[in-house]
Scaffold this motif. Structure first.
Motif, PDB file in Angstrom:
ATOM      1  N   ARG A 144       0.436  -1.574   0.302  1.00  0.00           N
ATOM      2  CA  ARG A 144      -0.342   0.252  -0.065  1.00  0.00           C
ATOM      3  C   ARG A 144       0.871   0.915   0.079  1.00  0.00           C
ATOM      4  O   ARG A 144       2.021   0.912   0.712  1.00  0.00           O
ATOM      5  N   ASP A 145       0.438   2.553  -0.338  1.00  0.00           N
ATOM      6  CA  ASP A 145       1.364   3.573  -0.477  1.00  0.00           C
ATOM      7  C   ASP A 145       0.905   4.016   1.142  1.00  0.00           C
ATOM      8  O   ASP A 145       0.098   5.856   1.248  1.00  0.00           O
ATOM      9  N   TYR A 146       1.929   3.506   2.126  1.00  0.00           N
ATOM     10  CA  TYR A 146       1.908   4.117   3.248  1.00  0.00           C
ATOM     11  C   TYR A 146       2.531   5.080   3.361  1.00  0.00           C
ATOM     12  O   TYR A 146       2.411   6.106   4.058  1.00  0.00           O
ATOM     13  N   ASP A 147       3.536   5.996   2.050  1.00  0.00           N
ATOM     14  CA  ASP A 147       3.775   6.586   2.652  1.00  0.00           C
ATOM     15  C   ASP A 147       3.329   8.205   2.785  1.00  0.00           C
ATOM     16  O   ASP A 147       2.189   9.189   3.594  1.00  0.00           O
ATOM     17  N   ARG A 148       2.093   8.170   2.006  1.00  0.00           N
ATOM     18  CA  ARG A 148       0.340   8.717   1.501  1.00  0.00           C
ATOM     19  C   ARG A 148      -0.724   8.176   3.420  1.00  0.00           C
ATOM     20  O   ARG A 148      -1.296   9.481   4.192  1.00  0.00           O
ATOM     21  N   LEU A 149      -1.053   6.913   3.694  1.00  0.00           N
ATOM     22  CA  LEU A 149      -1.786   6.665   4.765  1.00  0.00           C
ATOM     23  C   LEU A 149      -0.722   6.810   6.102  1.00  0.00           C
ATOM     24  O   LEU A 149      -1.476   7.071   6.962  1.00  0.00           O
TER      25      LEU A 149
ATOM     26  N   LYS B 281       6.578   2.193   4.986  1.00  0.00           N
ATOM     27  CA  LYS B 281       7.219   3.198   4.202  1.00  0.00           C
ATOM     28  C   LYS B 281       8.808   2.685   3.145  1.00  0.00           C
ATOM     29  O   LYS B 281       9.138   1.985   3.448  1.00  0.00           O
TER      30      LYS B 281
ATOM     31  N   ASP C 173       0.510   9.648   6.805  1.00  0.00           N
ATOM     32  CA  ASP C 173      -0.058  10.400   7.659  1.00  0.00           C
ATOM     33  C   ASP C 173      -1.837  10.723   7.561  1.00  0.00           C
ATOM     34  O   ASP C 173      -1.648  11.638   8.910  1.00  0.00           O
ATOM     35  N   GLU C 174      -1.844  10.232   6.407  1.00  0.00           N
ATOM     36  CA  GLU C 174      -3.515   9.963   6.575  1.00  0.00           C
ATOM     37  C   GLU C 174      -4.332   9.624   7.685  1.00  0.00           C
ATOM     38  O   GLU C 174      -5.105   9.945   8.276  1.00  0.00           O
TER      39      GLU C 174
END
Length: 260
Positions: free
Chosen positions: A153-158, A217, A160-161
């Motif tokens: 998954r795109d944990y670099d974004r998730l 990440k 933070d969100e």
């Protein structure tokens, strides 16, 4: 962590296709996206040998085998492997499937694969030390300069969100409704709760399954790959790859000298 994940996917094996609006269409779509990348990366004239080391019920393995790749598959969930074997048999596909945790792939008798794939966010199930062991085991299964393809998954974004809900998605099967919903419980790690609610002849029925993940990440996974003998690490995003998650590609530097 292995026991929790194994229990989750054993429970999910008979329901996993219901996560997709149309599983058959997803099998074809994912195979086309991944197969195109693999043929370009491997630049092989003959048959490309693939180990899918987190095969589940076969979402990637079945489609790639149908496209002409020589696929061997493994998963830590016995029930998922049974389901994959059944699905392969029904489609007339020759896939050798084994029960194996990624931290110990010794029960997969074959080696020297051109490619090992590990899709659908499988690596974030592991703590960092387990992840290094899994990557070391994957490297041992690859030929020199062989390719690892994985997706997370795109944990670099998730990270933070920190979303708490994914979905709901509303599908329809033969005029019967189906609702798929994930609830994410965030701490240092996070736990996802998967709910599939189906309208049946006997009324509404709900299936629930849960598993833990580590929000991994991309730089952390890149560093882990570099530590375990991989090089030329590259990331492909959905707009380029056509796959629904970020995909990482890495080449095996040399055969592993021993287990990690």
């Amino acid at each position: 962590m292995a026991g929790d994940a194994r229990d989750c996917y054993d429970e999910l094996a008979n329901h996993y296709d219901l996560v997709f609006e149309n599983w058959e269409a997803s099998i074809t779509r994912q195979a086309e996206a991944l197969g195109s990348i693999l043929r370009q990366e491997c630049n092989a004239a003959g048959t490309i040998r693939i180990l899918d080391c987190a095969c589940g019920i076969g979402t990637q393995a079945l489609g790639l085998a149908k496209m002409g790749f020589a696929v061997t598959a493994s998963d830590l969930s016995p029930a998922s492997v049974v389901r994959l074997r059944m699905e392969a048999s029904q489609r007339g596909l020759d896939i050798h499937a084994f029960v194996a945790d990624m931290v110990d792939l010794s029960s997969v008798p074959e080696s020297n694969f051109e490619v090992v794939i590990c899709m659908d966010n499988a690596l974030p199930h592991f703590e960092s030390d387990e992840q290094l062991r899994a990557l070391g085991q994957i490297r041992k299964k690859l030929r020199p300069q062989g390719l690892l393809m994985a997706s997370i998954r795109d944990y670099d974004r998730l990270i933070d969100e920190k979303p708490v809900v994914q979905g709901p998605a509303f599908y329809c099967d033969n005029k019967k409704r189906r609702i798929v919903l994930q609830v994410w419980d965030w701490e240092l790690r996070y736990v996802f709760h998967l709910y599939i609610t189906r309208e049946t002849a006997n009324g509404w029925q709900t299936f629930h399954s849960t598993a833990g993940y580590r929000a991994l990440k991309r730089n952390k996974l890149t560093n882990a790959l570099n530590q375990t003998g991989f090089r030329n690490v590259r990331w492909l995003f959905p707009t380029v790859s056509g796959f629904y998650q970020p995909v990482v590609l890495a080449q095996a530097d040399q055969p592993a000298s021993g287990s990690l």
